[in-house]
Each structure stands twice: as C-alpha cells, then as structure tokens.
Motif scaffolding. Structure first.
Motif, PDB file in Angstrom:
ATOM      1  N   ASN A 141       0.818  -1.204   0.000  1.00 26.37           N
ATOM      2  CA  ASN A 141       0.000   0.000   0.000  1.00 26.37           C
ATOM      3  C   ASN A 141       0.861   1.266   0.000  1.00 26.37           C
ATOM      4  N   ALA A 142       1.885   1.304   0.861  1.00 27.72           N
ATOM      5  CA  ALA A 142       2.733   2.493   0.954  1.00 27.72           C
ATOM      6  C   ALA A 142       3.500   2.725  -0.340  1.00 27.72           C
ATOM      7  N   ALA A 143       4.071   1.667  -0.894  1.00 26.04           N
ATOM      8  CA  ALA A 143       4.820   1.807  -2.142  1.00 26.04           C
ATOM      9  C   ALA A 143       3.909   2.284  -3.272  1.00 26.04           C
ATOM     10  N   LEU A 195       1.800  10.807 -11.273  1.00 23.73           N
ATOM     11  CA  LEU A 195       1.055  12.054 -11.491  1.00 23.73           C
ATOM     12  C   LEU A 195       1.991  13.244 -11.656  1.00 23.73           C
ATOM     13  N   ALA A 196       3.168  13.166 -11.024  1.00 20.56           N
ATOM     14  CA  ALA A 196       4.170  14.234 -11.157  1.00 20.56           C
ATOM     15  C   ALA A 196       5.070  14.011 -12.373  1.00 20.56           C
ATOM     16  N   ARG A 197       4.783  12.986 -13.173  1.00 23.92           N
ATOM     17  CA  ARG A 197       5.521  12.649 -14.397  1.00 23.92           C
ATOM     18  C   ARG A 197       6.966  12.248 -14.113  1.00 23.92           C
ATOM     19  N   ARG A 198       7.199  11.673 -12.957  1.00 21.67           N
ATOM     20  CA  ARG A 198       8.541  11.215 -12.612  1.00 21.67           C
ATOM     21  C   ARG A 198       8.762   9.767 -13.040  1.00 21.67           C
ATOM     22  N   ILE A 199       7.691   9.000 -13.188  1.00 17.06           N
ATOM     23  CA  ILE A 199       7.766   7.627 -13.674  1.00 17.06           C
ATOM     24  C   ILE A 199       6.638   7.402 -14.671  1.00 17.06           C
ATOM     25  N   GLY A 200       6.752   6.309 -15.428  1.00 13.38           N
ATOM     26  CA  GLY A 200       5.708   5.968 -16.378  1.00 13.38           C
ATOM     27  C   GLY A 200       4.590   5.159 -15.744  1.00 13.38           C
ATOM     28  N   PHE A 201       3.543   4.930 -16.513  1.00 11.76           N
ATOM     29  CA  PHE A 201       2.368   4.224 -16.011  1.00 11.76           C
ATOM     30  C   PHE A 201       2.714   2.807 -15.552  1.00 11.76           C
ATOM     31  N   LEU A 202       3.490   2.083 -16.359  1.00  8.06           N
ATOM     32  CA  LEU A 202       3.834   0.713 -15.999  1.00  8.06           C
ATOM     33  C   LEU A 202       4.787   0.655 -14.813  1.00  8.06           C
ATOM     34  N   ASP A 203       5.471   1.755 -14.556  1.00  9.67           N
ATOM     35  CA  ASP A 203       6.412   1.791 -13.433  1.00  9.67           C
ATOM     36  C   ASP A 203       5.696   1.814 -12.084  1.00  9.67           C
ATOM     37  N   THR A 211       7.291  -0.492  -9.455  1.00 11.80           N
ATOM     38  CA  THR A 211       7.883   0.036  -8.222  1.00 11.80           C
ATOM     39  C   THR A 211       7.383  -0.741  -7.016  1.00 11.80           C
ATOM     40  N   VAL A 212       6.093  -1.023  -6.990  1.00  7.85           N
ATOM     41  CA  VAL A 212       5.515  -1.781  -5.874  1.00  7.85           C
ATOM     42  C   VAL A 212       6.182  -3.154  -5.770  1.00  7.85           C
ATOM     43  N   GLU A 213       6.322  -3.835  -6.890  1.00  6.70           N
ATOM     44  CA  GLU A 213       6.946  -5.163  -6.871  1.00  6.70           C
ATOM     45  C   GLU A 213       8.393  -5.090  -6.397  1.00  6.70           C
ATOM     46  N   ALA A 214       9.118  -4.068  -6.848  1.00  5.57           N
ATOM     47  CA  ALA A 214      10.521  -3.927  -6.464  1.00  5.57           C
ATOM     48  C   ALA A 214      10.668  -3.674  -4.968  1.00  5.57           C
ATOM     49  N   VAL A 215       9.772  -2.861  -4.405  1.00  8.66           N
ATOM     50  CA  VAL A 215       9.820  -2.586  -2.967  1.00  8.66           C
ATOM     51  C   VAL A 215       9.479  -3.847  -2.174  1.00  8.66           C
ATOM     52  N   LEU A 216       8.503  -4.598  -2.630  1.00  9.36           N
ATOM     53  CA  LEU A 216       8.163  -5.854  -1.960  1.00  9.36           C
ATOM     54  C   LEU A 216       9.334  -6.828  -1.999  1.00  9.36           C
ATOM     55  N   ASP A 217      10.016  -6.895  -3.138  1.00 12.42           N
ATOM     56  CA  ASP A 217      11.183  -7.773  -3.239  1.00 12.42           C
ATOM     57  C   ASP A 217      12.285  -7.325  -2.281  1.00 12.42           C
ATOM     58  N   ALA A 235      10.591   3.125  -1.931  1.00  8.03           N
ATOM     59  CA  ALA A 235       9.991   3.524  -3.202  1.00  8.03           C
ATOM     60  C   ALA A 235      10.611   4.825  -3.713  1.00  8.03           C
ATOM     61  N   ASP A 236      10.811   5.781  -2.821  1.00  7.93           N
ATOM     62  CA  ASP A 236      11.446   7.045  -3.215  1.00  7.93           C
ATOM     63  C   ASP A 236      12.838   6.796  -3.776  1.00  7.93           C
ATOM     64  N   THR A 237      13.593   5.925  -3.111  1.00  4.30           N
ATOM     65  CA  THR A 237      14.954   5.617  -3.549  1.00  4.30           C
ATOM     66  C   THR A 237      14.954   4.973  -4.930  1.00  4.30           C
ATOM     67  N   LEU A 238      14.055   4.035  -5.141  1.00  9.34           N
ATOM     68  CA  LEU A 238      13.966   3.372  -6.445  1.00  9.34           C
ATOM     69  C   LEU A 238      13.587   4.353  -7.555  1.00  9.34           C
ATOM     70  N   ILE A 239      12.659   5.241  -7.244  1.00  5.28           N
ATOM     71  CA  ILE A 239      12.217   6.216  -8.255  1.00  5.28           C
ATOM     72  C   ILE A 239      13.340   7.184  -8.587  1.00  5.28           C
ATOM     73  N   LEU A 240      14.073   7.614  -7.578  1.00  3.15           N
ATOM     74  CA  LEU A 240      15.218   8.512  -7.806  1.00  3.15           C
ATOM     75  C   LEU A 240      16.292   7.816  -8.641  1.00  3.15           C
ATOM     76  N   SER A 241      16.568   6.560  -8.324  1.00  3.62           N
ATOM     77  CA  SER A 241      17.597   5.843  -9.073  1.00  3.62           C
ATOM     78  C   SER A 241      17.177   5.619 -10.517  1.00  3.62           C
ATOM     79  N   ARG A 242      15.894   5.397 -10.734  1.00  2.00           N
ATOM     80  CA  ARG A 242      15.396   5.228 -12.103  1.00  2.00           C
ATOM     81  C   ARG A 242      15.550   6.527 -12.900  1.00  2.00           C
ATOM     82  N   ALA A 243      15.246   7.651 -12.245  1.00  2.00           N
ATOM     83  CA  ALA A 243      15.379   8.951 -12.903  1.00  2.00           C
ATOM     84  C   ALA A 243      16.839   9.245 -13.240  1.00  2.00           C
ATOM     85  N   ALA A 244      17.746   8.862 -12.318  1.00  2.00           N
ATOM     86  CA  ALA A 244      19.168   9.101 -12.556  1.00  2.00           C
ATOM     87  C   ALA A 244      19.698   8.247 -13.716  1.00  2.00           C
TER      88      ALA A 244
END
Length: 387
Positions: free
Chosen positions: A325-327, A336-344, A348-354, A378-387
């Motif tokens: 839920n949190a992820a 919504l902020a256009r930082r990741i795509g729809f499929l992400d 992201t949720v799956e990656a955080v669970l893993d 989740a924040d860390t994963l999203i930042l790393s994806r953007a980088a």
C-alpha cells in the motif's frame, strides 16, 4: 425519527461531498458534529456554513487562518493539525464517515472505531495495511463497520448472516478502467491525463489512477478478505464494463445473490447512512430494458499485474500488505508528477516488496514503521530510475 449525530472524516473528498449531499437533502434528520478535511480550507468552510457542525478541522495547519477567517462569527469552532483531527474523530457520534484517503486516515479511523457507534468505511488502504488491528478494534468496541466501497457494500447487502456458513465465494466486479482493451506495449505511453479519464465512475485522483492500474481492485480483494473473513480463493474478481452489477454472493445451493444499481456512489453511501433502514435518493434508476448486454470476463493478469501482486501479498500476510500500500501511494504520486511511467507504478511496488520481503506486523507501531520504510524504498527506487 430520532436525529442522528454525524461526523465526516474527509469531508472535501469525493465520498465526503456526496455524503453531505445526502445529509443536506434531509437536514432535520441529522446533526453534524465534526467536519474534517485535509488541505482544502475554502471548501471546508463552505461546507461548514451549510451544515453548521460544532467544529471544522483542517489537517494542514497552514489552512487554519483561512478557515478561521471564513467561519468568523458563525459560532463554529475551528482547529488544525493531526491531534485536532483525532480529537474530532473521538467526539461521540451515532454515525461516522471515515473517508480520509490513504494511511493518513489510520489514526482517525481507529479513534472513531474505538469510541464505538456506526462507522461507514471508505478507506480501503487502512484496512489493507492494518486489517487485523482494525477488525479487532471493531470487536472490542462493539462498533458497527459499514462498507461504503460500492463492491463491498454490494456484498454486505447480499450477505445473509444466518447462512454465512453456506457462502462458497463472493464476486467483486471491476469496470476494467480506461485501458481495459489497451495492449501492454501501448501502456508505456499512457499519460496522467489519460489515466484520469475513468469511463464510468467519478472519483478522486488517487483512486482513479488505482482503477487504471487495477491496483484498486487488488486493494479491494484484500479489503474483502478482511471484512468478510474469507480466504483469498473465496474472493473472485470479474471485469464488468457496464458497472451495473457491483457484487455477488454465491451460496452452496447454487444461488447467486447480486446487487445492481447505477454507478453512483450516492447509493452505497445512502445505504450506509440509513442502515438498517433505507433512504430515498435521487440516484438514477436502472431501466433493465435498456441493458442490451451485461459482460463478465476474467481479468488479464499479464496486462494488469497489480491484481496478481495483491493476491500474493494477501496470502503472504505479515507486513506485506502495508508495504504494498505504501509503495503504491508513492508510485501513484510519482506518476502524477511525471517522474515515472504508467507501468512503473506496479513495477515500483513489486521492487519494494522484493527489497523488504515479508516482515511481521504484530502491532500498530510495526505497521507504521513498515509504511515509512516502504515509502523510503519507493522514493529511492524512483530517484535511481530517474538518474
């Protein structure tokens, strides 16, 4: 008929505003004790002037001055901040609408439950993350939990308590959202604007995105398992694009009891508000002669993996639902902020669970800690994806 005292937690959201529609239609039947909102001080003040609660509370302290100025001279008390929200939730009331979205609604909802009374429940995220704690609190306080999500309200209406042992399974329906027939490859290019155009329901931003990914239905599967004390295998999902049949209870004798209605949230809210009686509403009536076809199909778990993820989380138990839920909340905000795509979002949720696994969640402190950890991951994963 006795006047019913009411509190609305989340009054400026979609469910909260529709609840007020029903209350204002028959003002002599209700007395509003508290209105609670998140940040929209302007709308909260407008609502307070209409229904004259004892207190209006804004969660964000930055909105207190605006709220106080708007309600000056009305005699309506005002307050702000999380503690004030909890104090408002603790006010005795016959009926409380718990509609603060996301984990922000955890403490106020539990506070309302622990003081007893009827709790109309429209925050699935809280039940997903802290389901055992919430249901135990309902039992301990002798509270009555009335589901407001259209699907769970439908099941509640068709559920025969005396025959609960003869229930084989329940069916939750899903519209399929705006991308029901969109290929997986085409989903890469989906924009927030497209995802917010739901073909049937008018809802808040977060739940609309969850409907587009079908994570909303995944959350509802977990919610149904908690509410009705059912295993995952007894909670079925069918895609039903007409959104006429909202839920079905299947009995051992082969009977299937279904609740039908127009796709209008006023209907399940009115059911919860009037329960055990029924209210008169202006909701559109179904004309069965105009329904040429009702379709039911199994969901495509390859194109909409959120349902598969939610099933796995439900069966894993422990802290997995809180992590999911949190992820998801973080990922939806990032989309919504256009930082990741729809499929992400689901990725992201799956990656955080893993990353976090299935830790135990023995108490509220542990759940809150897992919520924080999952958001940070989740924040860390999203930042790393953007980088």
């Amino acid at each position: 008929m006795a006047v019913k005292t009411i509190s609305i937690l989340g009054s400026t959201g979609s469910v909260g505003t529709q609840t007020l529609d029903l209350i204002l239609a028959e003002p002599d039947r209700y007395r509003v004790r508290a209105l609670v909102a998140g940040r929209n001080a302007t709308l909260l003040a407008e609502q307070a002037k209409l229904c004259r609660p004892e207190i209006a509370v804004i969660h964000d302290p930055a909105g207190l001055d605006k709220l106080a100025q708007a309600l000056a001279g009305t005699g309506i008390a005002v307050a702000a901040g999380p503690d004030a929200v909890n104090q408002a939730a603790a006010l005795p009331a016959d009926w409380t609408m718990a509609a603060i979205i996301g984990m922000a609604g955890l403490h106020p909802t539990l506070t309302a439950i622990r003081r007893g009374g009827a709790i109309a429940f429209a925050n699935k995220e809280v039940l997903v993350s802290a389901g055992d704690i919430m249901m135990d609190a309902v039992t301990d306080a002798g509270a009555c939990l009335l589901p407001v999500d259209s699907e769970h309200n439908a099941i509640f209406q068709c559920w025969e308590p005396k025959n609960a042992g003869a229930i084989e399974r329940i069916v939750l329906t899903a519209s399929g959202g705006p991308f029901r027939q969109t290929s997986r490859d085409a989903m890469v290019a989906i924009t927030p604007e497209a995802a917010l155009k739901h073909p049937v329901w008018s809802m808040g931003t977060k739940i609309t995105i969850d409907s587009a990914t079908m994570m909303n239905k995944g959350l509802e599967v977990i919610e149904a398992a908690r509410l009705f004390r059912l295993p995952s295998a007894a909670v079925e999902v069918l895609v039903h694009p007409q959104s006429v049949v909202h839920g079905i209870v299947c009995y051992a004798d082969g009977s299937m009891l279904a609740q039908l209605g127009a796709p209008d949230m006023h209907i399940p809210i009115a059911h919860a508000l009037g329960w055990p009686d029924r209210l008169v509403t202006n909701a559109k009536r179904l004309d069965l002669t105009t329904l040429a076809q009702l379709e039911f199909t199994a969901p495509d778990l390859d194109r909409f993996p959120a349902l598969r993820v939610a099933r796995a989380v439900l069966e894993a138990g422990g802290g997995a639902p809180a992590i999911m839920n949190a992820a998801n909340e973080v990922a939806v905000a990032a989309f919504l902020a256009r930082r990741i795509g729809f499929l992400d979002i689901v990725g992201t949720v799956e990656a955080v669970l893993d990353r976090l696994g299935v830790p135990p969640a023995p108490d509220l402190d542990a759940i809150i800690a897992l919520d924080v950890a999952a958001r940070n991951a989740a924040d860390t994963l999203i930042l790393s994806r953007a980088a």
